[in-house]
Design an enzyme around this catalytic site. Sequence first.
Site, mmCIF file in Angstrom:
data_model
loop_
_atom_site.group_PDB
_atom_site.id
_atom_site.type_symbol
_atom_site.label_atom_id
_atom_site.label_comp_id
_atom_site.label_asym_id
_atom_site.label_seq_id
_atom_site.Cartn_x
_atom_site.Cartn_y
_atom_site.Cartn_z
ATOM 1 N N LYS A 17 12.095 8.887 0.948
ATOM 2 C CA LYS A 17 11.730 10.283 1.194
ATOM 3 C C LYS A 17 10.260 10.526 0.845
ATOM 4 C CE LYS A 17 16.358 12.013 0.724
ATOM 5 N NZ LYS A 17 17.274 13.080 0.479
ATOM 6 N N GLU A 25 10.847 18.859 -5.722
ATOM 7 C CA GLU A 25 10.540 19.893 -4.732
ATOM 8 C C GLU A 25 10.764 21.234 -5.369
ATOM 9 O OE1 GLU A 25 12.972 19.472 -1.232
ATOM 10 O OE2 GLU A 25 11.912 17.673 -0.594
ATOM 11 N N HIS A 31 25.734 19.840 -2.226
ATOM 12 C CA HIS A 31 24.622 19.495 -1.334
ATOM 13 C C HIS A 31 25.074 18.605 -0.181
ATOM 14 C CE1 HIS A 31 21.991 21.254 -4.239
ATOM 15 N NE2 HIS A 31 22.365 20.405 -5.170
ATOM 16 N N ARG A 86 19.426 7.579 12.581
ATOM 17 C CA ARG A 86 20.734 7.095 13.051
ATOM 18 C C ARG A 86 21.456 8.250 13.724
ATOM 19 N NH1 ARG A 86 23.434 10.167 9.307
ATOM 20 N NH2 ARG A 86 22.487 10.195 7.259
HETATM 21 P P1 ADP Z 1 20.468 14.036 0.982
HETATM 22 O O1 ADP Z 1 19.586 13.074 1.709
HETATM 23 O O2 ADP Z 1 20.954 13.516 -0.340
HETATM 24 O O3 ADP Z 1 21.523 14.621 1.835
HETATM 25 P P2 ADP Z 1 18.641 16.214 1.465
HETATM 26 O O4 ADP Z 1 17.222 16.045 1.121
HETATM 27 O O5 ADP Z 1 19.034 16.055 2.888
HETATM 28 O O6 ADP Z 1 19.509 15.235 0.552
HETATM 29 O O7 ADP Z 1 19.144 17.621 0.925
HETATM 30 C C1 ADP Z 1 20.497 17.979 0.974
HETATM 31 C C2 ADP Z 1 20.669 19.482 0.865
HETATM 32 O O8 ADP Z 1 20.135 19.967 -0.372
HETATM 33 C C3 ADP Z 1 19.944 20.286 1.912
HETATM 34 O O9 ADP Z 1 20.701 20.382 3.079
HETATM 35 C C4 ADP Z 1 19.774 21.628 1.239
HETATM 36 O O10 ADP Z 1 20.974 22.360 1.257
HETATM 37 C C5 ADP Z 1 19.537 21.250 -0.183
HETATM 38 N N1 ADP Z 1 18.098 21.171 -0.464
HETATM 39 C C6 ADP Z 1 17.298 20.107 -0.282
HETATM 40 N N2 ADP Z 1 16.032 20.377 -0.641
HETATM 41 C C7 ADP Z 1 16.020 21.650 -1.079
HETATM 42 C C8 ADP Z 1 15.006 22.521 -1.616
HETATM 43 N N3 ADP Z 1 13.752 22.120 -1.782
HETATM 44 N N4 ADP Z 1 15.380 23.767 -1.951
HETATM 45 C C9 ADP Z 1 16.631 24.199 -1.800
HETATM 46 N N5 ADP Z 1 17.625 23.433 -1.317
HETATM 47 C C10 ADP Z 1 17.334 22.176 -0.953
#
Ligand code: ADP
Length: 670
Positions: free
Chosen positions: A119, A203, A238, A295
């Site tokens: 990431k 973040e 999440h 993917r």
């Molecule tokens: P993973 O790869 O583990 O699925 P992601 O980066 O895709 O993690 O994030 C998963 C979820 O977490 C997102 O869909 C969102 O709901 C929440 N999320 C991610 N980043 C943030 C953020 N900066 N602020 C608020 N919610 C977030």
Amino acid sequence: MSNLFHKILIANRGEIACRVIRTAHRMGIICVAVYSDADEYAQHVQMADEAYCLGEAPVKDSYLKVNKILEIAGKAGVEAIHPGYGFLAENPQFAETCAKKGFVFIGPPAAAIAAMGSKNAAKTIMEQASVPLVPGYHGEQQNPAVLQEAADAIGYPVLLKPTAGGGGKGMRIVSDAAEFKETLVSAQREARSSFGDDRMLLEKYLTQIRHVEIQIFADTHQNAVYLFERDCSLQRRHQKIIEEAPAPGISAELRKSMGQAAIQAAHAIGYVGAGTVEFLLTPEQDYYFMEMNTRLQVEHPVTEMITGEDLVEWQLRVASGEALPKTQEALQLSGHALEARIYAEEPEHDFLPATGVLQFVELPKVNDHVRIDTGVVQNDEVSVYYDPMISKLIVWDTNRHNALRRLKQALTDYRILGVKTNIEFLKKIIVSPPFQQGLIDTRFVETHHDLLFEKAEENWEKALVMAALTAVFQRKQAAVFQASGSPDPYSPWHQLNGWRMMEPHLQTVLLVYKEEHIEVFVEEIHAQYFLVAFAEHSFEARGHLKDNTLSLTIDDHNFQSTVVKIKKTLTVFLESSAIEFILIDPDLAESEEEEQEGSLTAPMNGTIVTILAEVETPVEKGEGLLVIEAMKMEHTIRAACDGRVKEFYFFPGDLVPEGTELLNFEPSET
Ligand code: ADP
């Protein structure tokens, strides 16, 4: 014109393996499956034309064994390998090794996977391509002091994310500086166990945010298109549970702007194949790049439903060298689709994954509006080895309102016993007023907790009548069955319809509802016409039972319900919930007392991670005592009341089977 593959191998299991095989077969492609010992009889093995065993159940001994998979690919003579999602789908070494050994990897080039795999690195590339990012820290330095400093600078709440992350694992929200250190340690621990890598990025944690992602597709002829967006805001832990397309309330301009940003991201890394660019969308309609998944996504069916395209077919064509089947202009968005993920889990226990045998499965009717993608059938096991998703229920209609109506009905008609599921919970979400109005964000489940966990009024009296009558019908059926094998089929001793000397046609059914024993009297007045009485209630009912379907008329209202008996438990499915009764054999003495449900036992097979309390030291109700990890998720066992731990029976690293008592707890005297 390129030639399509003749034969492919699917390096995956479950619903996605079945999904890929379905399209490949439709295109006349021969499919080779691979499986672990635990999956010998699985659906993907049965659907494939050939299948080869990889090894034992744990994924590292089977679905992650690169060399073994490639050896099988060679032996079976396939031209290409489809990785599905998860497992090896985003492993650049696997993609590269496939190419080296002469197999086409049905996915992007290894370099594109690698670019998006971390990431951190992905963010750097996106920054250079001017794709907007969430404010945060994505540097190499991982010293806790450096991370804390960065968090302080970003401002709390801050989100900790494993750079190698996926599936929401190891993600933690830190609400203030004082919590930072402790939370970091726990996030790193989960990241290490899930990904073998504990590096973190930070973040700004955005509140009131939506997860909106763009499906893109690129080919080897420099064409790229976006197939519109999906809203995946409905999550728990999440992790997505309901996805829809299009995203409610998105304007055509915003769709186009996000679509073009996604294509820009794809071009930045020389992308080929199916990919998803995930964004966070603010209420002000600003969007930020989150990550790119290189993917096919779990939720790709909603895109297929609104575009009428088969994305697996696109993957197969693009991988064989063809150009994209459609241009951007030719792609049309039509109607609305929703997907609900049916998981083996317990929503009321913090969505803890559940395991067990699917003892009973009844599916909604599948048609042009309702699609079910699954890899399991009745009697299959949801085991600790693999993801606990049972299936994906996808619906489509001309607009969101109608699609929701279909989803509600389909969830009502979806019945599973043997393993706890989130079906009722999903239904509560989709019928809730905020969801109906499209007022969704990623904290929906937390925000509307009370509404979603409100206990529905159970019409248990009606259910009890149904359970008692089912017991009576089943006794009759058993009697007929027994009599058919008897030398004297007309003997009154075979008439289990309640025939007793002096008391014709009166039967007693003993049922337990929520620990209360209820004696139900059922009198058959004439064929299929009964008087059912218990406590101060009495009902007149007409009906019959066929398989698991009970057809009844009570008070001039005729209805059909599903009633299922497994061992001593009779489950009655009503519109909004399923009600369970224990049936007690009247010839046996008191039923054995059900084992008291204690919270100090292992909720499922898992490993002890850490001990939080000290022996003989007072703890308050709700305080954490120990942490257990199951299916890569941590679960804290808490004190059910004030008291003290007398002894821990297990220590970090110990494996404990579900139901094991973990410690000796002494409640304080009050
Ligand atoms: P993973 O790869 O583990 O699925 P992601 O980066 O895709 O993690 O994030 C998963 C979820 O977490 C997102 O869909 C969102 O709901 C929440 N999320 C991610 N980043 C943030 C953020 N900066 N602020 C608020 N919610 C977030």
